[in-house]
Write a protein that holds these residues in place. Structure first.
Motif, PDB file in Angstrom:
ATOM      1  N   UNK A 137     -21.450  33.467  -1.014  1.00 53.43           N
ATOM      2  CA  UNK A 137     -20.056  33.779  -1.338  1.00 53.43           C
ATOM      3  C   UNK A 137     -19.385  34.446  -0.138  1.00 53.43           C
ATOM      4  N   UNK A 138     -18.073  34.367  -0.130  1.00 52.54           N
ATOM      5  CA  UNK A 138     -17.240  35.035   0.888  1.00 52.54           C
ATOM      6  C   UNK A 138     -17.496  34.516   2.300  1.00 52.54           C
ATOM      7  N   UNK A 139     -18.163  33.380   2.450  1.00 54.63           N
ATOM      8  CA  UNK A 139     -18.475  32.854   3.775  1.00 54.63           C
ATOM      9  C   UNK A 139     -17.402  31.855   4.208  1.00 54.63           C
ATOM     10  N   UNK A 140     -16.980  31.892   5.478  1.00 60.70           N
ATOM     11  CA  UNK A 140     -16.013  30.896   5.958  1.00 60.70           C
ATOM     12  C   UNK A 140     -16.493  29.460   5.798  1.00 60.70           C
ATOM     13  N   UNK A 141     -17.813  29.243   5.785  1.00 66.05           N
ATOM     14  CA  UNK A 141     -18.331  27.895   5.587  1.00 66.05           C
ATOM     15  C   UNK A 141     -17.878  27.345   4.240  1.00 66.05           C
ATOM     16  N   UNK A 142     -18.045  28.134   3.191  1.00 65.21           N
ATOM     17  CA  UNK A 142     -17.628  27.686   1.857  1.00 65.21           C
ATOM     18  C   UNK A 142     -16.108  27.591   1.789  1.00 65.21           C
ATOM     19  N   UNK A 143     -15.414  28.560   2.394  1.00 65.45           N
ATOM     20  CA  UNK A 143     -13.958  28.504   2.405  1.00 65.45           C
ATOM     21  C   UNK A 143     -13.445  27.260   3.110  1.00 65.45           C
ATOM     22  N   UNK A 144     -14.073  26.898   4.223  1.00 63.48           N
ATOM     23  CA  UNK A 144     -13.667  25.697   4.934  1.00 63.48           C
ATOM     24  C   UNK A 144     -13.927  24.432   4.128  1.00 63.48           C
TER      25      UNK A 144
END
Length: 432
Positions: free
Chosen positions: A283-290
């Protein structure tokens, strides 16, 4: 005048009357359109002026000049220069000693706490960083500009009225008297706030910065670009150049157009269910956000890329096929390079949309309080719009200027990206 001439004259009069009414309606329509444009620009101007008026002061930070004595008995009693000892020393005591020397008349314990409160809690961290970087400071004395508390910062910047009664402001009379003494001795001033641009989030407004959010947005956009651009262009090329025209492709095209209108929070729910709950990504990782923003921007990129491919004249394809090029060579050697400027423009617009999104990232945990600046796409991070959302909900007056300043930075990035899209379109656009 004959009867036919009279009838013709009446007809001409009616036509002239109708033309005059039509021209009058056209003039009124143009005036209404011009008024609407001016009104819209006026509202945008008022919004920008309001944001700038509230946020420009966040780029300044109030600091207090103190004579700091790096007492060795306080910092390193054993004299071994052990980094662990130097890191855990009581640097706040050095600041308190300096303030007591500056105001020897303050004796009451309550007043001492108020005196110590005019300097930010982060000042001790600054002293620790200096000693850790240069242990030779031990035993010496230096004059340092240290950040003031957020209430003192608001007072110096004029956001707290000194003339109102004490019960209606956050800063007491005795504290104002101490600040006025510092002002008369030129030991308090405003400096460019580098912490705001380079620091991470903090509970203390004077220590909070957008550096962590900017890096989180950068990593998120990099992941989004690396995923959405090749996938979107490949999908557009296949649908436009190679896919057969049947019910299946018609269904795919309809769904792509519909996905462009889906609320962004739905993509956040999808990312939460698939990427986090099913695949177990952090969670809260730029990878998932991207990855979530990739799902959101793909319809925009595909639609823009297909429009760019359609804009290439059929004669280009026919000429390439006529000289013996295969379908693949025609598309990748001729059609795709000519349509690339339009594709890049659509991609930049999609990335600008992704940069300003908040709702889908809230669903995957990027609303968490993150102090450290992320070093990779796997580290916990937040993004600039979410940082603005968090600060806007904070009760401290100092966070209001931080919020407005962060909006200024975000708008600056969006303007730059949109201007870049316009420049690319003007520079490489081909008119047929």
């Amino acid at each position: 005048m004959s009867k036919s001439e009279q009838q013709q004259a009446r007809t001409i009069d009616r036509v002239n009357t109708t033309l005059a009414q039509r021209y009058g309606r056209e003039r009124r329509f143009r005036r209404f359109g011009f008024f609407a444009v001016v009104l819209g620009l006026a509202f945008v101007g008022v919004m920008f002026l309001s944001i700038i008026g509230k946020g420009y002061s966040a780029f300044q930070q109030t600091r207090i000049l103190l004579d700091i004595e790096f007492t060795e008995s306080v910092i390193d009693p054993s004299g071994e220069r052990d980094p662990a000892v130097l890191s855990s020393a009581n640097y706040s005591a050095l600041i308190k000693n300096s303030l007591r020397a500056l105001y020897p008349e303050v004796k009451d314990r309550k007043e001492k706490r108020e005196l110590y409160g005019i300097v930010s809690n982060g000042a001790a961290l600054i002293l620790r960083a200096k000693v850790m970087a240069d242990p030779t400071l031990l035993g010496s004395q230096a004059q340092l500009w240290l950040p003031a508390d957020d209430d003192i910062d608001m007072l110096v910047k004029g956001y707290i009225d000194r003339t109102v009664v004490q019960s209606e402001r956050r800063v007491k009379d005795n504290v104002i008297a101490w600040i006025e003494k510092l002002e008369s001795e030129q030991k308090i001033g405003k400096f460019f706030n580098t912490t705001f641009l380079t620091g991470g989030d903090s509970r203390e407004p004077e220590l909070a910065g957008i550096g962590g959010a900017v890096m989180g947005s950068l990593y998120t956009l990099i992941v989004t670009l690396l995923l959405s651009f090749p996938i979107g262009v490949a999908a557009a090329v296949y649908l436009e150049e190679f896919a057969p025209r049947n019910r299946w492709t018609d269904l795919v095209e309809v769904n792509i157009n519909n996905l462009a209108a889906v609320p962004s929070i739905v993509f956040g729910l999808l990312g939460l269910a698939v990427f986090i709950n099913f695949f177990g990504l952090p969670r809260s990782a730029p990878l998932v956000g991207g990855m979530v923003l990739t799902l959101m921007t793909l319809p925009t990129i595909i639609i823009a890329s297909r429009a760019a491919l359609k804009a290439v004249p059929p004669s280009i394809r026919e000429a390439a096929l006529g000289v013996g090029a295969s379908k693949m060579q025609t598309v990748f050697h001729h059609v795709l390079p000519l349509s690339m400027p339009g594709m890049l423009t659509g991609t930049i617009i999609g990335m600008a949309q992704a940069l300003g999104e908040t709702a889908p990232l809230l669903m995957i945990g990027m609303v968490a309080f993150i102090v450290d600046i992320p070093g990779s796409a796997m580290d916990p991070a937040t993004v600039l719009p979410v940082q603005i959302f968090l600060w806007a909900d904070s009760p401290e007056r100092a966070f209001l200027e931080k919020t407005s300043a962060a909006i200024m930075v975000l708008l600056g990035f969006l303007i730059v990206m949109n201007v870049l899209a316009v420049i690319l379109r003007k520079r490489f656009e081909r008119r047929w």
